[in-house]
Write a protein that holds these residues in place. Structure first.
Motif, PDB file in Angstrom:
ATOM      1  N   GLY A  13       0.793  -1.223   0.000  1.00 21.80           N
ATOM      2  CA  GLY A  13       0.000   0.000   0.000  1.00 21.80           C
ATOM      3  C   GLY A  13       0.822   1.267   0.000  1.00 21.80           C
ATOM      4  O   GLY A  13       0.277   2.351  -0.228  1.00 21.80           O
ATOM      5  N   THR A  14       2.118   1.152   0.269  1.00 19.44           N
ATOM      6  CA  THR A  14       3.005   2.318   0.298  1.00 19.44           C
ATOM      7  C   THR A  14       3.883   2.355  -0.946  1.00 19.44           C
ATOM      8  O   THR A  14       3.897   3.338  -1.680  1.00 19.44           O
ATOM      9  N   LEU A  15       4.626   1.287  -1.180  1.00 16.49           N
ATOM     10  CA  LEU A  15       5.462   1.198  -2.378  1.00 16.49           C
ATOM     11  C   LEU A  15       4.728   0.556  -3.540  1.00 16.49           C
ATOM     12  O   LEU A  15       4.841   0.994  -4.684  1.00 16.49           O
ATOM     13  N   VAL A  16       4.007  -0.510  -3.241  1.00 16.01           N
ATOM     14  CA  VAL A  16       3.268  -1.226  -4.287  1.00 16.01           C
ATOM     15  C   VAL A  16       1.801  -1.357  -3.897  1.00 16.01           C
ATOM     16  O   VAL A  16       1.466  -1.367  -2.713  1.00 16.01           O
ATOM     17  N   ASP A  17       0.956  -1.470  -4.906  1.00 14.95           N
ATOM     18  CA  ASP A  17      -0.484  -1.515  -4.665  1.00 14.95           C
ATOM     19  C   ASP A  17      -0.916  -2.949  -4.357  1.00 14.95           C
ATOM     20  O   ASP A  17      -1.846  -3.484  -4.969  1.00 14.95           O
ATOM     21  N   SER A  18      -0.243  -3.529  -3.364  1.00 20.28           N
ATOM     22  CA  SER A  18      -0.458  -4.951  -3.060  1.00 20.28           C
ATOM     23  C   SER A  18      -1.605  -5.204  -2.092  1.00 20.28           C
ATOM     24  O   SER A  18      -2.010  -6.353  -1.906  1.00 20.28           O
ATOM     25  N   LEU A  88       1.897  -3.699  -9.025  1.00 16.95           N
ATOM     26  CA  LEU A  88       1.853  -2.339  -9.544  1.00 16.95           C
ATOM     27  C   LEU A  88       2.424  -1.368  -8.521  1.00 16.95           C
ATOM     28  O   LEU A  88       2.099  -1.437  -7.333  1.00 16.95           O
ATOM     29  N   TRP A  89       3.259  -0.454  -8.983  1.00 20.09           N
ATOM     30  CA  TRP A  89       3.822   0.580  -8.121  1.00 20.09           C
ATOM     31  C   TRP A  89       2.741   1.557  -7.689  1.00 20.09           C
ATOM     32  O   TRP A  89       1.844   1.891  -8.455  1.00 20.09           O
ATOM     33  N   ARG A  90       2.860   2.058  -6.458  1.00 24.64           N
ATOM     34  CA  ARG A  90       2.074   3.211  -6.043  1.00 24.64           C
ATOM     35  C   ARG A  90       2.677   4.452  -6.718  1.00 24.64           C
ATOM     36  O   ARG A  90       3.897   4.513  -6.957  1.00 24.64           O
ATOM     37  N   PRO A  91       1.869   5.453  -7.055  1.00 27.22           N
ATOM     38  CA  PRO A  91       2.380   6.636  -7.754  1.00 27.22           C
ATOM     39  C   PRO A  91       3.547   7.293  -7.017  1.00 27.22           C
ATOM     40  O   PRO A  91       3.478   7.577  -5.828  1.00 27.22           O
ATOM     41  N   GLY A  92       4.619   7.511  -7.758  1.00 28.81           N
ATOM     42  CA  GLY A  92       5.784   8.210  -7.223  1.00 28.81           C
ATOM     43  C   GLY A  92       6.741   7.358  -6.421  1.00 28.81           C
ATOM     44  O   GLY A  92       7.858   7.806  -6.098  1.00 28.81           O
ATOM     45  N   LEU A  97      12.271   6.032  -4.378  1.00 26.87           N
ATOM     46  CA  LEU A  97      13.314   5.061  -4.037  1.00 26.87           C
ATOM     47  C   LEU A  97      14.613   5.366  -4.795  1.00 26.87           C
ATOM     48  O   LEU A  97      15.710   5.323  -4.226  1.00 26.87           O
ATOM     49  N   THR A  98      14.477   5.659  -6.065  1.00 25.09           N
ATOM     50  CA  THR A  98      15.646   5.966  -6.897  1.00 25.09           C
ATOM     51  C   THR A  98      16.353   7.219  -6.398  1.00 25.09           C
ATOM     52  O   THR A  98      17.591   7.271  -6.325  1.00 25.09           O
ATOM     53  N   ALA A  99      15.575   8.230  -6.020  1.00 28.49           N
ATOM     54  CA  ALA A  99      16.155   9.492  -5.551  1.00 28.49           C
ATOM     55  C   ALA A  99      16.861   9.315  -4.207  1.00 28.49           C
ATOM     56  O   ALA A  99      17.947   9.881  -3.989  1.00 28.49           O
ATOM     57  N   VAL A 100      16.273   8.540  -3.311  1.00 30.50           N
ATOM     58  CA  VAL A 100      16.895   8.287  -2.004  1.00 30.50           C
ATOM     59  C   VAL A 100      18.217   7.557  -2.193  1.00 30.50           C
ATOM     60  O   VAL A 100      19.236   7.889  -1.572  1.00 30.50           O
ATOM     61  N   ARG A 101      18.229   6.579  -3.068  1.00 30.43           N
ATOM     62  CA  ARG A 101      19.466   5.833  -3.345  1.00 30.43           C
ATOM     63  C   ARG A 101      20.528   6.741  -3.967  1.00 30.43           C
ATOM     64  O   ARG A 101      21.696   6.702  -3.591  1.00 30.43           O
ATOM     65  N   THR A 124       9.937  -7.369  -8.088  1.00 30.50           N
ATOM     66  CA  THR A 124       9.348  -6.194  -8.739  1.00 30.50           C
ATOM     67  C   THR A 124       9.963  -4.904  -8.208  1.00 30.50           C
ATOM     68  O   THR A 124      10.354  -4.018  -8.971  1.00 30.50           O
ATOM     69  N   ILE A 125      10.062  -4.799  -6.877  1.00 27.53           N
ATOM     70  CA  ILE A 125      10.487  -3.542  -6.260  1.00 27.53           C
ATOM     71  C   ILE A 125      11.976  -3.280  -6.477  1.00 27.53           C
ATOM     72  O   ILE A 125      12.392  -2.162  -6.787  1.00 27.53           O
TER      73      ILE A 125
END
Length: 216
Positions: A13-18, A88-92, A97-101, A124-125
């Motif tokens: 629900g935060t990173l992915v719409d699982s 499916l990814w949650r929007p943004g 994740l890419t920006a934090v890394r 997936t993530i």
């Protein structure tokens, strides 16, 4: 201002719409037991551990006699199949994740989901985004207990007070706050407007590293 030392991400629900994937599995499990899962019971399960979710489901079906271990095994087997089919990814979320890394800030995944399912989801993530992963079966206590977030901060070598936790559920938010983290709430299936001491955004599309730093 405290320097941002870590970002601690919830998964479902935060990173992915699982959460929708879990809803499919739970509805099918209810049918398997000869009943129908109510919307109220499904809502109450969001962010809970597996034992609590099974208690809610069995009581909702009027079958408190059902075996928890059997239901957990059945559900996790089905959800693993659904996870493997893709999430499916949650929007943004992927961009954050890419920006934090890219900023060199350690990130951890902190989830109530069992490790064998998390490993499927990470296909997936992307496991490379996380310096640490804390799963629901790694510790005796899970959310809303502070232990998962305390452990995640410890694993990435950061003080909880220097971390931002990103969550979509009340139990997850309570866990992170109890651990001493700053919390960013991103509602998915459950309204978070009644919670105190948490910053809310309606999408991670509005969040970047500068925004996270500004929360501390």
């Amino acid at each position: 201002m405290t320097q941002l030392a870590g970002v601690l991400f919830d998964m479902d629900g935060t990173l992915v719409d699982s959460e929708k994937v879990w809803s499919v599995g739970l509805a099918e499990l209810a049918v398997h037991h000869g009943g129908t899962l109510s919307d109220a019971a499904r809502h109450a399960m969001v962010g809970t551990n597996m034992a609590e979710s099974m208690r809610i489901l069995h009581e909702d079906l009027g079958r408190p006699d059902l075996d928890d271990a059997y239901s957990v095994e059945w559900l996790e087997r089905r959800v693993a199949e659904l996870f493997a089919a893709g999430l499916l990814w949650r929007p943004g979320a992927a961009d954050l994740l890419t920006a934090v890394r890219a900023a060199g800030i350690p990130a951890a995944l902190v989830t109530a989901t069992s490790r064998h399912l998390v490993e499927v989801a990470l296909e997936t993530i992307g496991a490379h985004f996380f310096a640490a992963v804390v799963c629901g079966d790694d510790l005796p206590e899970t959310k809303p207990h502070p232990a998962p977030y305390l452990r995640a901060a410890e694993l990435i070598g950061a003080r909880p007070a220097a971390c931002v936790a990103i969550e979509d559920s009340p139990n997850g938010i309570r866990s992170a706050l109890a651990a001493g983290c700053t919390v960013l709430g991103v509602p998915c299936e459950v309204d978070l407007g009644h919670l105190a001491d948490v910053t809310l955004v309606d999408s991670l599309e509005k969040v970047d590293v500068a925004y996270l730093r500004g929360l501390l």
